[in-house]
Design an enzyme around this catalytic site. Structure first.
Site, mmCIF file in Angstrom:
data_model
loop_
_atom_site.group_PDB
_atom_site.id
_atom_site.type_symbol
_atom_site.label_atom_id
_atom_site.label_comp_id
_atom_site.label_asym_id
_atom_site.label_seq_id
_atom_site.Cartn_x
_atom_site.Cartn_y
_atom_site.Cartn_z
ATOM 1 N N HIS A 19 0.706 -1.134 0.015
ATOM 2 C CA HIS A 19 0.015 0.011 0.349
ATOM 3 C C HIS A 19 0.788 1.248 0.032
ATOM 4 O O HIS A 19 0.393 2.357 0.493
ATOM 5 C CB HIS A 19 -0.957 -0.060 0.999
ATOM 6 C CG HIS A 19 -2.067 -1.187 1.320
ATOM 7 N ND1 HIS A 19 -2.823 -1.450 2.314
ATOM 8 C CD2 HIS A 19 -2.264 -1.829 -0.012
ATOM 9 C CE1 HIS A 19 -3.738 -2.480 1.693
ATOM 10 N NE2 HIS A 19 -3.409 -2.674 0.491
ATOM 11 N N CYS A 41 5.537 19.213 -7.615
ATOM 12 C CA CYS A 41 6.648 18.216 -8.253
ATOM 13 C C CYS A 41 7.786 18.903 -8.706
ATOM 14 O O CYS A 41 7.730 19.954 -9.648
ATOM 15 C CB CYS A 41 5.921 17.516 -9.549
ATOM 16 S SG CYS A 41 7.217 16.573 -10.382
HETATM 17 P P1 NAD Z 1 -7.288 -3.858 10.288
HETATM 18 O O1 NAD Z 1 -7.695 -2.410 11.116
HETATM 19 O O2 NAD Z 1 -8.529 -4.295 9.514
HETATM 20 O O3 NAD Z 1 -7.128 -4.802 11.400
HETATM 21 C C1 NAD Z 1 -6.056 -4.531 12.517
HETATM 22 C C2 NAD Z 1 -6.011 -5.945 13.133
HETATM 23 O O4 NAD Z 1 -5.089 -5.761 14.199
HETATM 24 C C3 NAD Z 1 -7.189 -6.531 13.710
HETATM 25 O O5 NAD Z 1 -7.352 -7.667 13.728
HETATM 26 C C4 NAD Z 1 -6.823 -6.126 15.647
HETATM 27 O O6 NAD Z 1 -7.454 -7.234 16.270
HETATM 28 C C5 NAD Z 1 -5.447 -6.221 15.435
HETATM 29 N N1 NAD Z 1 -4.364 -5.841 16.453
HETATM 30 C C6 NAD Z 1 -4.838 -4.539 17.240
HETATM 31 N N2 NAD Z 1 -3.790 -4.416 18.229
HETATM 32 C C7 NAD Z 1 -2.895 -5.384 17.839
HETATM 33 C C8 NAD Z 1 -1.652 -5.691 18.380
HETATM 34 N N3 NAD Z 1 -1.294 -4.919 19.627
HETATM 35 N N4 NAD Z 1 -0.931 -6.777 18.075
HETATM 36 C C9 NAD Z 1 -1.498 -7.342 17.071
HETATM 37 N N5 NAD Z 1 -2.395 -7.330 16.234
HETATM 38 C C10 NAD Z 1 -3.334 -6.112 16.830
HETATM 39 O O7 NAD Z 1 -6.153 -3.474 9.735
HETATM 40 P P2 NAD Z 1 -5.554 -4.061 8.206
HETATM 41 O O8 NAD Z 1 -5.928 -5.508 8.190
HETATM 42 O O9 NAD Z 1 -4.131 -3.618 8.409
HETATM 43 O O10 NAD Z 1 -6.187 -3.014 7.114
HETATM 44 C C11 NAD Z 1 -6.445 -1.756 7.290
HETATM 45 C C12 NAD Z 1 -5.886 -0.890 6.226
HETATM 46 O O11 NAD Z 1 -5.663 0.342 6.664
HETATM 47 C C13 NAD Z 1 -4.647 -1.509 5.502
HETATM 48 O O12 NAD Z 1 -5.136 -1.397 4.202
HETATM 49 C C14 NAD Z 1 -3.465 -0.480 5.802
HETATM 50 O O13 NAD Z 1 -2.732 -0.247 4.754
HETATM 51 C C15 NAD Z 1 -4.300 0.595 6.500
HETATM 52 N N6 NAD Z 1 -3.620 1.274 7.552
HETATM 53 C C16 NAD Z 1 -2.191 1.158 7.873
HETATM 54 C C17 NAD Z 1 -1.907 1.540 9.151
HETATM 55 C C18 NAD Z 1 -0.338 1.689 9.335
HETATM 56 O O14 NAD Z 1 0.558 1.829 8.216
HETATM 57 N N7 NAD Z 1 0.320 1.497 10.347
HETATM 58 C C19 NAD Z 1 -2.805 2.029 10.007
HETATM 59 C C20 NAD Z 1 -4.097 2.149 9.735
HETATM 60 C C21 NAD Z 1 -4.427 1.717 8.722
HETATM 61 ZN ZN ZN Z 2 5.659 15.932 -11.935
#
Ligand code: NAD
Ligand code: ZN
Length: 258
Positions: free
Chosen positions: A133, A165
């Protein structure tokens, strides 16, 4: 199986597998203080990420979207990799055959890889993730194919102050995949190849609701290879996991991979 027995079983499954696919999501960064989209702290000024992380939102109001990304960049810059990121990075540098695929855009795996490599006096590259992503620490042009590292503070007071840019002058945007956008093809091809070859899969901190990421873990299961899931909550993978370790990444990964 009690937790200690499940942990031992999972350790063995991963140790015996020559090639392991690791899939991580927002949960692995939760203990670093990066909010998950669906958890507490996932909202910003009453906006839902689904309404901001889209090409339509950026076309309509790039200032608002950049203001949100500026806030998220600040959050992430103030965070550090946690014990889970670090255990994974050390494990990847200490053995061969692990491919890490992440949905996260926070660059914490990259920072953990550098920290672990410095501690071991080696090269971080074997612990760098395939980013499905993108990265909020990168920008790319909305018109030409310019892209670069960049996480300087963004002045989002007006459209005119937004980053432009250096090659063509058009607006720069965060180098992340927004809702409704295609994923980067090279990342998908590498993840797909790893899923087709893996002898085991480890999934950490992803609910499994987002495709194609979830599909890579499911492809390993379809080939009847074992799946280990680390998550404190329910996930879409629970029913197909050989071992589910219910707990946080920071608590479970050090004893699992150490
Ligand atoms: P999600 O929010 O759908 O799921 C998060 C999962 O993490 C849940 O199952 C939850 O139970 C679990 N969780 C919570 N605390 C935890 C811990 N301490 N240790 C382990 N697991 C834990 O997240 P997803 O499946 O990554 O999908 C969300 C989308 O949003 C993705 O596409 C992502 O790119 C984006 N996103 C990224 C970030 C980041 O880069 N940190 C943050 C938020 C969202
Ligand atoms: Zn450009």
């Amino acid at each position: 199986m009690d937790h200690a027995a499940a942990l031992e079983r999972a350790r063995l499954l991963l140790a015996e597998a020559p090639r392991v696919l690791v899939l991580t999501g927002a949960g692995i960064s939760a203990e670093s203080g990066v909010p998950t989209f669906r958890g507490p702290g996932g909202l910003w000024k009453e906006f839902r990420p689904e309404d901001l992380a889209t090409p339509e939102a950026f076309a309509r109001d790039p200032r608002l979207v950049w203001e949100w990304y500026g806030w998220r960049r600040g959050l992430v810059a103030a965070c550090a990799p946690n014990a889970g990121h670090l255990a994974l990075a050390h494990w990847m540098l200490g053995r061969a055959g692990v491919t890490l695929v992440t949905q996260n855009v926070d660059a914490l795996h990259e920072r953990a890889a550098r920290t672990a490599a410095t501690a071991r006096g080696g090269d971080p590259s074997p612990a760098l993730p395939i980013r499905l992503h993108g990265s909020i620490a990168r920008v790319r042009c909305t018109r030409c194919d310019h892209g670069a590292e960049g996480d300087d503070p963004v002045d989002a007071t007006a459209r005119e102050t937004l980053p432009a840019c250096p090659a063509c002058g058009a607006l720069l945007r965060p180098d992340v995949v927004w809702f409704g956008e295609a994923l980067p093809l090279p990342a998908m091809q590498r993840a797909d190849a790893a899923a087709r070859e893996a002898d085991a899969c480890l999934v950490v901190g992803t609910a499994g609701a987002v495709q194609p990421a979830a599909g890579y873990a499911m492809a390993v299961v379809r080939r009847r290879r074992p799946l280990v899931v680390v998550d404190p909550g329910p996930t879409a993978f629970d029913g197909m996991a050989e071992v589910k370790l219910t707990g946080s990444a920071g608590a479970v990964l050090p004893p699992l991979l150490g």
